[in-house]
Design an enzyme around this catalytic site. Structure first.
Site, PDB file in Angstrom:
ATOM      1  N   ALA A  83       0.967  -1.208   0.058  1.00 12.27           N
ATOM      2  CA  ALA A  83       0.197   0.148  -0.060  1.00 12.27           C
ATOM      3  C   ALA A  83       0.960   1.252  -0.008  1.00 12.27           C
ATOM      4  O   ALA A  83       1.894   1.209   0.820  1.00 12.27           O
ATOM      5  CB  ALA A  83      -0.843  -0.125   1.204  1.00 12.27           C
ATOM      6  N   CYS A  84       0.569   2.280  -0.961  1.00  5.34           N
ATOM      7  CA  CYS A  84       1.448   3.362  -1.014  1.00  5.34           C
ATOM      8  C   CYS A  84       1.245   4.058   0.524  1.00  5.34           C
ATOM      9  O   CYS A  84       0.139   4.357   0.975  1.00  5.34           O
ATOM     10  CB  CYS A  84       0.880   4.375  -2.088  1.00  5.34           C
ATOM     11  SG  CYS A  84       1.503   5.985  -1.924  1.00  5.34           S
ATOM     12  N   ILE A  85       2.408   4.264   1.028  1.00  5.68           N
ATOM     13  CA  ILE A  85       2.269   4.824   2.273  1.00  5.68           C
ATOM     14  C   ILE A  85       1.736   6.154   2.543  1.00  5.68           C
ATOM     15  O   ILE A  85       1.020   6.385   3.653  1.00  5.68           O
ATOM     16  CB  ILE A  85       3.854   4.872   3.040  1.00  5.68           C
ATOM     17  CG1 ILE A  85       3.878   5.154   4.645  1.00  5.68           C
ATOM     18  CG2 ILE A  85       4.771   5.908   2.220  1.00  5.68           C
ATOM     19  CD1 ILE A  85       5.017   4.725   5.146  1.00  5.68           C
TER      20      ILE A  85
END
Lengths: 138, 90
Positions: A83-85
């Site tokens: 997941a894109c932080i």
């Protein structure tokens, strides 16, 4: 027709479960590409797609739990999923490291999802043969 | 290099005509998700293209409603991504 050699795929999901069909379409495509003899390099959640990584998703019992279905698929196929932080933090999706860093009361990222930066996506654009995006519909 | 265009937007979304305009001669178009509503959207003529059968059936549309539109499954969509090096998602 001769069969083309196996390809590697990165799937980017940027549509949220329950407001878009993206997680559903991506899962069906992921299963089909593996059945077709190809490799799924990685699944990347971006934007509202990060909601798929919430372990607290609790749909009614007669509805599909997309987080659970994706988690099971990723673990069975040993596919890395990130997941894109930056997308995740602002939508309240945290792993334990970010929980500690920001002194939050809980973390909620579902196994086997991990948090990563856009660098992972950049790497995917260089290493996977194909990148497909599963987008919001609006 | 021929491009595979995959669109999931409904035909009344501005992205839909933009996608149709971007199609080059040898490109391939696949309608998925809400884009399959274009099968019953008469004001927007479709070029020869593919539609994802699962999404057509999920919306109770007829698989034979438009001539020139071929039904494919997810396996068929995978094959199209094999034969096209470039994929554009709209």
């Amino acid at each position: 027709m001769t069969r083309s050699p196996a390809l590697s795929y990165t799937l980017v999901i940027s549509g949220a479960p329950y407001t878009s069909q993206a997680p559903q379409s991506a899962l069906a495509f992921a299963k089909a590409l593996i059945s077709g003899g190809h490799k799924l390099d990685r699944v990347f959640l971006y934007g509202d797609g990060v909601y798929l990584a919430s372990s607290l998703v609790t749909p009614p019992s007669d509805e599909v739990n997309w987080t659970q279905l994706w988690s099971e698929f990723l673990m069975q196929t040993r596919t890395p999923a990130v997941a894109c932080i930056a997308s995740a933090l602002r939508r309240g999706i945290l792993d334990s490291a970010e929980q500690t860093r920001y002194e939050q009361p809980a973390s909620n990222i579902a196994e086997p999802f991990e948090m990563a930066g856009l660098g992972d996506w950049v790497e995917a654009t260089m290493t996977s043969s194909r990148i497909l995006y599963f987008l919001p519909t609006d | 290099m021929p491009t595979l265009h995959i669109i999931n937007k409904a035909p009344d979304h501005p992205r839909f005509p933009a996608c149709l305009r971007a199609l080059a001669e040898d490109d391939t178009l696949v309608l998925i998700e809400n884009a399959v509503m274009a099968l019953v959207f008469e004001s927007l003529p479709l070029p020869p293209c593919y539609a994802l059968r699962a999404d057509v059936n999920a919306r109770a549309l007829s698989e034979s409603s438009v001539t020139g539109v071929k039904m494919i499954g997810y396996a068929g969509l995978v094959v199209l991504t094999e034969t096209h090096q470039r994929v554009m998602n709209w």
